[in-house]
Design a protein around this motif. Structure first.
Motif, PDB file in Angstrom:
ATOM      1  N   ALA A   1      -6.633   6.823   7.788  1.00  7.37           N
ATOM      2  CA  ALA A   1      -6.907   8.021   6.997  1.00  7.37           C
ATOM      3  C   ALA A   1      -7.699   9.091   7.738  1.00  7.37           C
ATOM      4  CB  ALA A   1      -7.645   7.637   5.709  1.00  7.37           C
TER       5      ALA A   1
ATOM      6  N   SER B   1       2.167  11.837   5.588  1.00  4.55           N
ATOM      7  CA  SER B   1       1.948  11.393   6.957  1.00  4.55           C
ATOM      8  C   SER B   1       3.217  11.611   7.758  1.00  4.55           C
ATOM      9  CB  SER B   1       1.570   9.905   6.989  1.00  4.55           C
ATOM     10  OG  SER B   1       1.394   9.468   8.327  1.00  4.55           O
TER      11      SER B   1
ATOM     12  N   THR C   1       0.023   4.696   6.912  1.00  5.59           N
ATOM     13  CA  THR C   1      -0.782   4.280   5.768  1.00  5.59           C
ATOM     14  C   THR C   1      -2.182   4.875   5.813  1.00  5.59           C
ATOM     15  OG1 THR C   1      -1.706   2.321   6.864  1.00  5.59           O
ATOM     16  CG2 THR C   1       0.443   2.064   5.768  1.00  5.59           C
ATOM     17  N   ASP C   2      -2.906   4.663   4.722  1.00  7.09           N
ATOM     18  CA  ASP C   2      -4.280   5.148   4.661  1.00  7.09           C
ATOM     19  C   ASP C   2      -5.242   4.325   5.516  1.00  7.09           C
ATOM     20  OD1 ASP C   2      -3.613   7.228   3.037  1.00  7.09           O
ATOM     21  OD2 ASP C   2      -4.162   6.233   1.165  1.00  7.09           O
ATOM     22  N   ARG C   3      -4.744   3.294   6.175  1.00  5.58           N
ATOM     23  CA  ARG C   3      -5.600   2.585   7.134  1.00  5.58           C
ATOM     24  C   ARG C   3      -6.038   3.530   8.251  1.00  5.58           C
ATOM     25  NH1 ARG C   3      -2.007  -2.755   8.426  1.00  5.58           N
ATOM     26  NH2 ARG C   3      -0.725  -2.593   6.548  1.00  5.58           N
TER      27      ARG C   3
ATOM     28  N   ARG D   1      -1.413  14.357   7.348  1.00  3.95           N
ATOM     29  CA  ARG D   1      -1.808  13.907   8.682  1.00  3.95           C
ATOM     30  C   ARG D   1      -0.584  13.851   9.602  1.00  3.95           C
ATOM     31  NH1 ARG D   1      -3.108   9.158   9.295  1.00  3.95           N
ATOM     32  NH2 ARG D   1      -2.205   8.274   7.401  1.00  3.95           N
TER      33      ARG D   1
ATOM     34  N   ALA E   1      -0.754  15.532   0.208  1.00  2.58           N
ATOM     35  CA  ALA E   1      -0.827  14.268   0.952  1.00  2.58           C
ATOM     36  C   ALA E   1       0.482  14.026   1.674  1.00  2.58           C
ATOM     37  CB  ALA E   1      -1.123  13.104   0.013  1.00  2.58           C
TER      38      ALA E   1
ATOM     39  N   GLU F   1       0.792  -1.219   0.000  1.00  6.11           N
ATOM     40  CA  GLU F   1       0.000   0.000   0.000  1.00  6.11           C
ATOM     41  C   GLU F   1       0.829   1.276   0.000  1.00  6.11           C
ATOM     42  OE1 GLU F   1      -2.243   0.035   3.829  1.00  6.11           O
ATOM     43  OE2 GLU F   1      -0.928  -1.647   4.263  1.00  6.11           O
TER      44      GLU F   1
END
Length: 247
Positions: free
Chosen positions: A231, A134, A227-229, A177, A132, A5
């Motif tokens: 999000a 993280s 990760t986008d888990r 994020r 985008a 991912e």
């Protein structure tokens, strides 16, 4: 088999030549990220890069001393654009307040606050421009509970948790994020060499699970936040401390 991912993303993980950082580097690489491994020890860094390559991942090592400003700026330049920044490296002074020496005090401020601050200031704008990214800060349960002998370490990590919230407020409207993970007692060389096995086990017994974490267990939380888990998470500090700060 790990989900790929993070394919196409670059991750910089500070303090990634051992412990939680090395485990996080391996997990992010397994998830498809191109990983920048960094630390002061070139031999250990090369070993982490080889281990990642042996598992089919992609990584490179950039030597850096995060207490040195010139070295810190070189790291940011050589890393280039990153999609994921894991501020993991830390100094871990242990001393009663009345006998805390100024040299290790200043080193902890430099490594635990100034370094993540400057790396974030330099690298976050690239994430903002892309819309985008993280940022994951590694804190500690000692930022939330009083632990004798950890005055400097806990204070710097409490500051890092505060920065996590501020950076989320600043960068998340643009899609970046910012979160933190606060580990409990973990079986790392830094913890065991500084506290000793007996003291580490005594702290572990105060958790609800009654044991030390493995570096891999904490690295799994880092992966989740990268990760986008995760999000819909930003500005959060996840307690990975076996319930120590919950009850």
């Amino acid at each position: 088999m790990a989900l790929r991912e993070l394919t196409g993303k670059t991750a910089l993980i500070t303090g990634s030549t051992a412990g939680i950082g090395a485990e996080a580097a391996g997990l992010l690489a397994e998830a498809g990220a191109d990983v920048v491994v960094t630390g002061r020890d070139s031999d250990r860094g090369a070993a982490v890069v080889r281990a990642i390559a042996d598992r089919g991942g992609r990584a490179r090592f950039v030597a850096a001393d995060l207490t040195d400003l010139a070295s810190l700026h070189r790291l940011a330049t050589e890393a280039g654009h990153v999609d994921i920044l894991v501020n993991n490296a830390a100094a871990f002074p242990v001393a009663p307040t009345v006998s805390q020496d100024l040299e290790s005090f200043d080193a902890a401020l430099a490594a635990n606050i100034r370094a993540p601050y400057l790396l974030t200031a330099v690298l976050a704008p690239g994430m903002v421009a892309k819309g985008a990214g993280s940022i994951v800060n590694v804190s500690t349960m000692a930022a939330r509970i009083g632990m004798p002998g950890l005055s400097v370490y806990s204070a710097t990590k409490a500051a890092l948790e505060s920065l996590t919230r501020t950076w989320a407020a600043e960068f998340s409207p643009a899609g970046v994020r910012v979160n933190a993970v606060a580990p409990g007692p973990t079986r790392t060389n830094m913890v065991l060499s500084t506290l000793g096995e007996d003291a580490a086990q005594q702290i572990a017994k105060t958790t609800l699970l009654g044991r030390l974490a493995t570096p891999r267990e904490i690295a799994e939380v880092v992966l989740f936040l990268a990760t986008d888990r995760s999000a819909y998470l930003t500005g959060a500090t996840l307690a990975a401390d076996a319930g120590r700060t919950a009850a």
